[in-house]
Design a protein around this motif. Structure first.
Motif, PDB file in Angstrom:
ATOM      1  N   VAL A   1      -2.160  -2.285  -6.803  1.00 36.42           N
ATOM      2  CA  VAL A   1      -0.897  -2.824  -7.326  1.00 36.42           C
ATOM      3  C   VAL A   1      -0.788  -2.539  -8.823  1.00 36.42           C
ATOM      4  O   VAL A   1       0.247  -2.060  -9.301  1.00 36.42           O
ATOM      5  CB  VAL A   1      -0.756  -4.331  -7.016  1.00 36.42           C
ATOM      6  CG1 VAL A   1       0.380  -4.949  -7.805  1.00 36.42           C
ATOM      7  CG2 VAL A   1      -0.526  -4.531  -5.519  1.00 36.42           C
ATOM      8  N   TRP A   2      -1.844  -2.804  -9.573  1.00 29.93           N
ATOM      9  CA  TRP A   2      -1.807  -2.506 -11.018  1.00 29.93           C
ATOM     10  C   TRP A   2      -1.776  -1.000 -11.279  1.00 29.93           C
ATOM     11  O   TRP A   2      -1.174  -0.540 -12.243  1.00 29.93           O
ATOM     12  CB  TRP A   2      -2.993  -3.158 -11.737  1.00 29.93           C
ATOM     13  CG  TRP A   2      -2.786  -4.618 -11.923  1.00 29.93           C
ATOM     14  CD1 TRP A   2      -3.370  -5.640 -11.227  1.00 29.93           C
ATOM     15  CD2 TRP A   2      -1.883  -5.241 -12.844  1.00 29.93           C
ATOM     16  NE1 TRP A   2      -2.897  -6.856 -11.655  1.00 29.93           N
ATOM     17  CE2 TRP A   2      -1.985  -6.639 -12.652  1.00 29.93           C
ATOM     18  CE3 TRP A   2      -1.010  -4.762 -13.813  1.00 29.93           C
ATOM     19  CZ2 TRP A   2      -1.240  -7.550 -13.405  1.00 29.93           C
ATOM     20  CZ3 TRP A   2      -0.278  -5.676 -14.554  1.00 29.93           C
ATOM     21  CH2 TRP A   2      -0.396  -7.045 -14.345  1.00 29.93           C
ATOM     22  N   GLY A   3      -2.399  -0.225 -10.392  1.00 28.85           N
ATOM     23  CA  GLY A   3      -2.411   1.228 -10.533  1.00 28.85           C
ATOM     24  C   GLY A   3      -1.068   1.880 -10.265  1.00 28.85           C
ATOM     25  O   GLY A   3      -0.863   3.050 -10.608  1.00 28.85           O
ATOM     26  N   LEU A   4      -0.145   1.129  -9.663  1.00 30.24           N
ATOM     27  CA  LEU A   4       1.198   1.678  -9.444  1.00 30.24           C
ATOM     28  C   LEU A   4       1.888   1.995 -10.771  1.00 30.24           C
ATOM     29  O   LEU A   4       2.712   2.907 -10.837  1.00 30.24           O
ATOM     30  CB  LEU A   4       2.048   0.703  -8.625  1.00 30.24           C
ATOM     31  CG  LEU A   4       1.641   0.502  -7.175  1.00 30.24           C
ATOM     32  CD1 LEU A   4       2.457  -0.626  -6.541  1.00 30.24           C
ATOM     33  CD2 LEU A   4       1.758   1.784  -6.378  1.00 30.24           C
TER      34      LEU A   4
ATOM     35  N   ALA B   1      10.385   9.655  -1.745  1.00 31.32           N
ATOM     36  CA  ALA B   1      10.922   8.750  -0.723  1.00 31.32           C
ATOM     37  C   ALA B   1       9.787   8.000  -0.027  1.00 31.32           C
ATOM     38  O   ALA B   1       9.872   6.783   0.190  1.00 31.32           O
ATOM     39  CB  ALA B   1      11.752   9.530   0.297  1.00 31.32           C
ATOM     40  N   ASN B   2       8.732   8.706   0.292  1.00 29.94           N
ATOM     41  CA  ASN B   2       7.557   8.113   0.918  1.00 29.94           C
ATOM     42  C   ASN B   2       6.982   7.006   0.026  1.00 29.94           C
ATOM     43  O   ASN B   2       6.650   5.918   0.497  1.00 29.94           O
ATOM     44  CB  ASN B   2       6.525   9.222   1.144  1.00 29.94           C
ATOM     45  CG  ASN B   2       5.397   8.844   2.034  1.00 29.94           C
ATOM     46  OD1 ASN B   2       5.435   7.849   2.723  1.00 29.94           O
ATOM     47  ND2 ASN B   2       4.365   9.657   2.020  1.00 29.94           N
ATOM     48  N   GLY B   3       6.892   7.283  -1.257  1.00 30.38           N
ATOM     49  CA  GLY B   3       6.359   6.296  -2.198  1.00 30.38           C
ATOM     50  C   GLY B   3       7.243   5.069  -2.314  1.00 30.38           C
ATOM     51  O   GLY B   3       6.763   3.934  -2.261  1.00 30.38           O
ATOM     52  N   LEU B   4       8.538   5.296  -2.464  1.00 29.10           N
ATOM     53  CA  LEU B   4       9.468   4.182  -2.662  1.00 29.10           C
ATOM     54  C   LEU B   4       9.693   3.351  -1.394  1.00 29.10           C
ATOM     55  O   LEU B   4       9.823   2.131  -1.463  1.00 29.10           O
ATOM     56  CB  LEU B   4      10.811   4.696  -3.174  1.00 29.10           C
ATOM     57  CG  LEU B   4      10.807   5.246  -4.596  1.00 29.10           C
ATOM     58  CD1 LEU B   4      12.143   5.915  -4.909  1.00 29.10           C
ATOM     59  CD2 LEU B   4      10.500   4.144  -5.595  1.00 29.10           C
ATOM     60  N   LEU B   5       9.747   4.018  -0.260  1.00 28.22           N
ATOM     61  CA  LEU B   5      10.081   3.323   0.981  1.00 28.22           C
ATOM     62  C   LEU B   5       8.872   2.803   1.758  1.00 28.22           C
ATOM     63  O   LEU B   5       8.999   1.840   2.516  1.00 28.22           O
ATOM     64  CB  LEU B   5      10.906   4.238   1.889  1.00 28.22           C
ATOM     65  CG  LEU B   5      12.242   4.712   1.305  1.00 28.22           C
ATOM     66  CD1 LEU B   5      12.902   5.720   2.231  1.00 28.22           C
ATOM     67  CD2 LEU B   5      13.161   3.537   1.024  1.00 28.22           C
ATOM     68  N   ILE B   6       7.706   3.440   1.569  1.00 29.05           N
ATOM     69  CA  ILE B   6       6.527   3.044   2.344  1.00 29.05           C
ATOM     70  C   ILE B   6       5.386   2.569   1.445  1.00 29.05           C
ATOM     71  O   ILE B   6       4.866   1.467   1.619  1.00 29.05           O
ATOM     72  CB  ILE B   6       6.043   4.200   3.252  1.00 29.05           C
ATOM     73  CG1 ILE B   6       7.123   4.567   4.268  1.00 29.05           C
ATOM     74  CG2 ILE B   6       4.738   3.821   3.957  1.00 29.05           C
ATOM     75  CD1 ILE B   6       6.831   5.798   5.092  1.00 29.05           C
ATOM     76  N   LEU B   7       4.976   3.396   0.490  1.00 32.79           N
ATOM     77  CA  LEU B   7       3.746   3.090  -0.245  1.00 32.79           C
ATOM     78  C   LEU B   7       3.846   1.864  -1.151  1.00 32.79           C
ATOM     79  O   LEU B   7       2.948   1.013  -1.135  1.00 32.79           O
ATOM     80  CB  LEU B   7       3.298   4.321  -1.039  1.00 32.79           C
ATOM     81  CG  LEU B   7       2.803   5.475  -0.162  1.00 32.79           C
ATOM     82  CD1 LEU B   7       2.569   6.720  -0.986  1.00 32.79           C
ATOM     83  CD2 LEU B   7       1.545   5.072   0.583  1.00 32.79           C
ATOM     84  N   ILE B   8       4.891   1.752  -1.932  1.00 36.58           N
ATOM     85  CA  ILE B   8       5.003   0.592  -2.826  1.00 36.58           C
ATOM     86  C   ILE B   8       5.163  -0.703  -2.033  1.00 36.58           C
ATOM     87  O   ILE B   8       4.414  -1.664  -2.260  1.00 36.58           O
ATOM     88  CB  ILE B   8       6.125   0.787  -3.864  1.00 36.58           C
ATOM     89  CG1 ILE B   8       5.722   1.887  -4.862  1.00 36.58           C
ATOM     90  CG2 ILE B   8       6.429  -0.516  -4.598  1.00 36.58           C
ATOM     91  CD1 ILE B   8       6.804   2.289  -5.838  1.00 36.58           C
ATOM     92  N   PRO B   9       6.093  -0.768  -1.072  1.00 36.88           N
ATOM     93  CA  PRO B   9       6.181  -2.013  -0.289  1.00 36.88           C
ATOM     94  C   PRO B   9       4.878  -2.337   0.455  1.00 36.88           C
ATOM     95  O   PRO B   9       4.477  -3.501   0.528  1.00 36.88           O
ATOM     96  CB  PRO B   9       7.319  -1.748   0.701  1.00 36.88           C
ATOM     97  CG  PRO B   9       8.134  -0.666   0.076  1.00 36.88           C
ATOM     98  CD  PRO B   9       7.164   0.176  -0.705  1.00 36.88           C
TER      99      PRO B   9
END
Length: 156
Positions: free
Chosen positions: A49-52, A90-98
């Protein structure tokens, strides 16, 4: 405005940093899930989470510098790289971050249930897709650099 050489350096460094962070996320996730305690899993989820923050900054710097260097209209490897980055973003915003936020919340609550592991599997899969996309872009960027140097050497 950065010089073309400085822009290339920023692009390379930021792209390599983003790829390294993604590989770190994948490696620590797999090791903690396979061999370590729930407390270690929580520590990894907190780190992710902090590494985001640095990951997002590196990806933004990579994208911005790539756009500044790109010739318009986009064609060939440049078009392929841009398409890959669209998928990765898109993968990052829609899947990885959530997923990262969900998994951190579940781990923090000590809930390692079916939902946790289903999202964990989704996150690992999406993360591997992004590692692959960035790796292919790095390879293609190096190919473009070699071709450019060969043309310059041939022109002399």
């Amino acid at each position: 405005m950065l010089s073309p050489d400085a822009l290339r350096l920023v692009h390379r460094a930021a792209g390599a940093c983003a790829l390294a962070i993604l590989i770190l996320f994948q490696t620590t996730t797999l090791v903690s899930e396979i061999a370590l305690s729930h407390e270690a899993v929580l520590a990894v989820k907190r780190m992710i989470v902090w590494g985001l923050i640095p990951l997002t900054l590196c990806l933004a710097a990579t994208g911005a510098s790539g756009n500044l260097m790109a010739r318009k209209p986009l064609a060939g490897l440049l078009r392929t790289k841009m398409n890959r980055m669209t998928v990765a973003a898109a993968n990052g915003l829609l899947i990885l971050i959530p997923s990262a936020l969900y998994l951190h919340a579940k781990a923090q609550a000590g809930v390692f249930d079916t939902g946790f592991y289903a999202v964990q599997l989704l996150e690992i899969t999406a993360g591997l897709v992004n590692v692959t996309m960035l790796s292919l872009n790095m390879r293609d960027g190096l190919t473009m650099t070699r071709k450019k140097r060969a043309r310059a050497a041939h022109a002399q």
